[in-house]
Design a protein around this motif. Structure first.
Motif, PDB file in Angstrom:
ATOM      1  N   ALA A  13      21.669 106.306  43.471  1.00  0.00           N
ATOM      2  CA  ALA A  13      20.337 106.001  42.954  1.00  0.00           C
ATOM      3  C   ALA A  13      20.136 104.516  42.673  1.00  0.00           C
ATOM      4  CB  ALA A  13      20.082 106.795  41.670  1.00  0.00           C
ATOM      5  N   PHE A  14      21.206 103.738  42.643  1.00  0.00           N
ATOM      6  CA  PHE A  14      21.146 102.353  42.177  1.00  0.00           C
ATOM      7  C   PHE A  14      21.354 101.331  43.287  1.00  0.00           C
ATOM      8  CE2 PHE A  14      21.834 104.753  38.389  1.00  0.00           C
ATOM      9  CZ  PHE A  14      21.226 104.031  37.373  1.00  0.00           C
ATOM     10  N   HIS A  15      20.676 100.206  43.156  1.00  0.00           N
ATOM     11  CA  HIS A  15      20.911  99.043  44.004  1.00  0.00           C
ATOM     12  C   HIS A  15      22.291  98.497  43.661  1.00  0.00           C
ATOM     13  CE1 HIS A  15      20.567  94.843  45.327  1.00  0.00           C
ATOM     14  NE2 HIS A  15      19.648  95.295  46.187  1.00  0.00           N
ATOM     15  N   LYS A  16      22.978  97.930  44.620  1.00  0.00           N
ATOM     16  CA  LYS A  16      24.348  97.450  44.391  1.00  0.00           C
ATOM     17  C   LYS A  16      24.418  96.352  43.327  1.00  0.00           C
ATOM     18  CE  LYS A  16      24.357  94.057  48.157  1.00  0.00           C
ATOM     19  NZ  LYS A  16      24.449  92.881  47.319  1.00  0.00           N
ATOM     20  N   ASP A  17      23.331  95.626  43.107  1.00  0.00           N
ATOM     21  CA  ASP A  17      23.317  94.547  42.108  1.00  0.00           C
ATOM     22  C   ASP A  17      22.596  94.940  40.823  1.00  0.00           C
ATOM     23  OD1 ASP A  17      24.696  92.755  43.807  1.00  0.00           O
ATOM     24  OD2 ASP A  17      22.816  92.265  44.838  1.00  0.00           O
ATOM     25  N   ALA A  18      22.395  96.239  40.604  1.00  0.00           N
ATOM     26  CA  ALA A  18      21.675  96.700  39.414  1.00  0.00           C
ATOM     27  C   ALA A  18      22.423  96.310  38.135  1.00  0.00           C
ATOM     28  CB  ALA A  18      21.489  98.214  39.469  1.00  0.00           C
ATOM     29  N   VAL A  19      21.666  96.251  37.047  1.00  0.00           N
ATOM     30  CA  VAL A  19      22.225  95.953  35.724  1.00  0.00           C
ATOM     31  C   VAL A  19      21.786  97.029  34.747  1.00  0.00           C
ATOM     32  CG1 VAL A  19      22.311  93.457  36.100  1.00  0.00           C
ATOM     33  CG2 VAL A  19      20.262  94.488  35.078  1.00  0.00           C
ATOM     34  N   MET A  20      22.501  97.078  33.609  1.00  0.00           N
ATOM     35  CA  MET A  20      22.131  98.021  32.553  1.00  0.00           C
ATOM     36  C   MET A  20      22.435  97.403  31.195  1.00  0.00           C
ATOM     37  SD  MET A  20      25.224 100.798  32.513  1.00  0.00           S
ATOM     38  CE  MET A  20      24.993 101.313  30.833  1.00  0.00           C
ATOM     39  N   TYR A  21      21.654  97.795  30.204  1.00  0.00           N
ATOM     40  CA  TYR A  21      21.874  97.340  28.832  1.00  0.00           C
ATOM     41  C   TYR A  21      21.449  98.432  27.869  1.00  0.00           C
ATOM     42  CZ  TYR A  21      22.903  92.668  30.410  1.00  0.00           C
ATOM     43  OH  TYR A  21      23.510  91.601  31.015  1.00  0.00           O
ATOM     44  N   GLY A  22      22.228  98.606  26.822  1.00  0.00           N
ATOM     45  CA  GLY A  22      21.912  99.541  25.761  1.00  0.00           C
ATOM     46  C   GLY A  22      23.097  99.665  24.821  1.00  0.00           C
ATOM     47  N   PHE A  23      22.932 100.462  23.787  1.00  0.00           N
ATOM     48  CA  PHE A  23      23.993 100.663  22.809  1.00  0.00           C
ATOM     49  C   PHE A  23      24.532 102.081  22.920  1.00  0.00           C
ATOM     50  CE2 PHE A  23      21.532  97.173  21.184  1.00  0.00           C
ATOM     51  CZ  PHE A  23      22.505  96.301  20.710  1.00  0.00           C
ATOM     52  N   THR A  24      25.846 102.195  23.083  1.00  0.00           N
ATOM     53  CA  THR A  24      26.531 103.488  23.090  1.00  0.00           C
ATOM     54  C   THR A  24      27.438 103.524  21.876  1.00  0.00           C
ATOM     55  OG1 THR A  24      26.478 103.617  25.501  1.00  0.00           O
ATOM     56  CG2 THR A  24      28.085 105.017  24.374  1.00  0.00           C
ATOM     57  N   ASN A  25      27.196 104.482  21.004  1.00  0.00           N
ATOM     58  CA  ASN A  25      27.957 104.601  19.753  1.00  0.00           C
ATOM     59  C   ASN A  25      27.990 103.277  18.995  1.00  0.00           C
ATOM     60  OD1 ASN A  25      28.473 107.299  20.399  1.00  0.00           O
ATOM     61  ND2 ASN A  25      30.296 106.746  21.559  1.00  0.00           N
ATOM     62  N   GLY A  26      26.841 102.578  18.977  1.00  0.00           N
ATOM     63  CA  GLY A  26      26.686 101.336  18.225  1.00  0.00           C
ATOM     64  C   GLY A  26      27.220 100.097  18.909  1.00  0.00           C
ATOM     65  N   ASP A  49      24.316 114.693  27.069  1.00  0.00           N
ATOM     66  CA  ASP A  49      25.065 114.128  28.197  1.00  0.00           C
ATOM     67  C   ASP A  49      26.539 114.495  28.062  1.00  0.00           C
ATOM     68  OD1 ASP A  49      26.124 112.352  26.283  1.00  0.00           O
ATOM     69  OD2 ASP A  49      25.916 110.618  27.594  1.00  0.00           O
ATOM     70  N   ALA A  50      27.406 113.837  28.814  1.00  0.00           N
ATOM     71  CA  ALA A  50      28.836 114.184  28.844  1.00  0.00           C
ATOM     72  C   ALA A  50      29.517 114.036  27.484  1.00  0.00           C
ATOM     73  CB  ALA A  50      29.561 113.335  29.885  1.00  0.00           C
ATOM     74  N   ILE A  51      28.976 113.157  26.613  1.00  0.00           N
ATOM     75  CA  ILE A  51      29.572 113.002  25.277  1.00  0.00           C
ATOM     76  C   ILE A  51      28.727 113.706  24.216  1.00  0.00           C
ATOM     77  CG2 ILE A  51      30.809 110.882  25.878  1.00  0.00           C
ATOM     78  CD1 ILE A  51      28.636 109.305  24.317  1.00  0.00           C
ATOM     79  N   GLY A  52      27.771 114.529  24.683  1.00  0.00           N
ATOM     80  CA  GLY A  52      26.926 115.291  23.769  1.00  0.00           C
ATOM     81  C   GLY A  52      25.807 114.488  23.147  1.00  0.00           C
ATOM     82  N   ALA A  53      25.521 113.306  23.687  1.00  0.00           N
ATOM     83  CA  ALA A  53      24.515 112.415  23.114  1.00  0.00           C
ATOM     84  C   ALA A  53      23.151 112.624  23.772  1.00  0.00           C
ATOM     85  CB  ALA A  53      24.956 110.966  23.266  1.00  0.00           C
ATOM     86  N   ASP A  54      22.119 112.173  23.054  1.00  0.00           N
ATOM     87  CA  ASP A  54      20.743 112.187  23.545  1.00  0.00           C
ATOM     88  C   ASP A  54      20.290 110.743  23.756  1.00  0.00           C
ATOM     89  OD1 ASP A  54      20.886 114.921  23.060  1.00  0.00           O
ATOM     90  OD2 ASP A  54      19.742 114.808  21.189  1.00  0.00           O
ATOM     91  N   TYR A  90      18.560 101.528  27.842  1.00  0.00           N
ATOM     92  CA  TYR A  90      18.570 102.843  27.207  1.00  0.00           C
ATOM     93  C   TYR A  90      18.767 102.746  25.709  1.00  0.00           C
ATOM     94  CZ  TYR A  90      23.665 102.341  26.989  1.00  0.00           C
ATOM     95  OH  TYR A  90      24.929 101.897  26.711  1.00  0.00           O
ATOM     96  N   HIS A  91      18.362 103.826  25.047  1.00  0.00           N
ATOM     97  CA  HIS A  91      18.552 103.983  23.609  1.00  0.00           C
ATOM     98  C   HIS A  91      19.296 105.302  23.377  1.00  0.00           C
ATOM     99  CE1 HIS A  91      17.775 103.882  19.307  1.00  0.00           C
ATOM    100  NE2 HIS A  91      17.538 105.187  19.418  1.00  0.00           N
ATOM    101  N   GLN A  92      20.411 105.236  22.656  1.00  0.00           N
ATOM    102  CA  GLN A  92      21.143 106.441  22.286  1.00  0.00           C
ATOM    103  C   GLN A  92      20.717 106.844  20.883  1.00  0.00           C
ATOM    104  OE1 GLN A  92      25.344 106.013  21.364  1.00  0.00           O
ATOM    105  NE2 GLN A  92      25.784 108.043  22.187  1.00  0.00           N
ATOM    106  N   PHE A  93      20.375 108.116  20.714  1.00  0.00           N
ATOM    107  CA  PHE A  93      20.001 108.625  19.409  1.00  0.00           C
ATOM    108  C   PHE A  93      21.246 109.092  18.658  1.00  0.00           C
ATOM    109  CE2 PHE A  93      16.234 109.050  22.030  1.00  0.00           C
ATOM    110  CZ  PHE A  93      15.268 108.522  21.210  1.00  0.00           C
ATOM    111  N   GLU A  94      21.156 109.108  17.337  1.00  0.00           N
ATOM    112  CA  GLU A  94      22.280 109.585  16.518  1.00  0.00           C
ATOM    113  C   GLU A  94      22.455 111.079  16.714  1.00  0.00           C
ATOM    114  OE1 GLU A  94      22.095 108.468  12.399  1.00  0.00           O
ATOM    115  OE2 GLU A  94      21.252 106.515  12.883  1.00  0.00           O
ATOM    116  N   ASN A  95      23.697 111.516  16.698  1.00  0.00           N
ATOM    117  CA  ASN A  95      23.962 112.956  16.769  1.00  0.00           C
ATOM    118  C   ASN A  95      23.474 113.647  15.513  1.00  0.00           C
ATOM    119  OD1 ASN A  95      25.138 112.997  19.284  1.00  0.00           O
ATOM    120  ND2 ASN A  95      27.208 112.719  18.512  1.00  0.00           N
ATOM    121  N   GLN A  96      22.943 114.840  15.669  1.00  0.00           N
ATOM    122  CA  GLN A  96      22.415 115.603  14.547  1.00  0.00           C
ATOM    123  C   GLN A  96      23.494 116.367  13.794  1.00  0.00           C
ATOM    124  OE1 GLN A  96      19.146 115.389  13.611  1.00  0.00           O
ATOM    125  NE2 GLN A  96      19.027 113.846  15.199  1.00  0.00           N
TER     126      GLN A  96
END
Length: 130
Positions: free
Chosen positions: A38-51, A97-102, A123-129
């Motif tokens: 799904a991604f271009h070879k030079d794609a980038v990503m940014y977000g927080f995973t578990n803070g 997802d694979a780690i149970g996160a939303d 992306y934004h990861q929400f806190e686990n409930q």
């Protein structure tokens, strides 16, 4: 007088959603190679995973999928927020997802040589409930 012309055929929306779904299906199956489709070879990503900030080359996403495996219970909703003949922005509301996160993922896509591909993911990861 302005022209009353539809700029983007419905087919393009369908193709953009299909690209987003390639990404989701790759997550569901735990396949970095399928995600990469799904991604271009030079794609980038940014977000927080578990803070922790996870950013830079899209290889970080492929590494995450490799380390965490399948997400068979993942639930998603894909919305095309904006589209032109050559770019689109998609929001994916994602649960379990694979780690149970939303998450909320925002994908920026570009159409090159007739093919839609993701060039950037934030992306934004929400806190686990739990």
């Amino acid at each position: 007088m302005s022209k009353n012309i539809k700029a983007v055929p419905t087919k393009e929306y369908t193709e953009v959603v299909a690209t987003a779904n390639k990404y989701v299906d790759g997550l569901r199956g735990g396949s970095p190679a399928d995600v990469a489709d799904a991604f271009h070879k030079d794609a980038v990503m940014y977000g927080f995973t578990n803070g922790e900030l996870l950013g830079g080359p899209i290889q970080n996403l492929y590494d995450f999928v490799e380390q965490n495996g399948k997400a068979p219970k993942i639930e998603t909703r894909v919305d095309v927020l904006a589209i032109t003949p050559t770019i689109a922005v998609v929001r994916i509301d994602m649960e379990n997802d694979a780690i149970g996160a939303d998450y909320n993922d925002y994908l920026t896509l570009i159409k090159i040589d007739g093919t839609w591909m993701v060039i950037a993911k934030v992306y934004h990861q929400f806190e686990n409930q739990a």
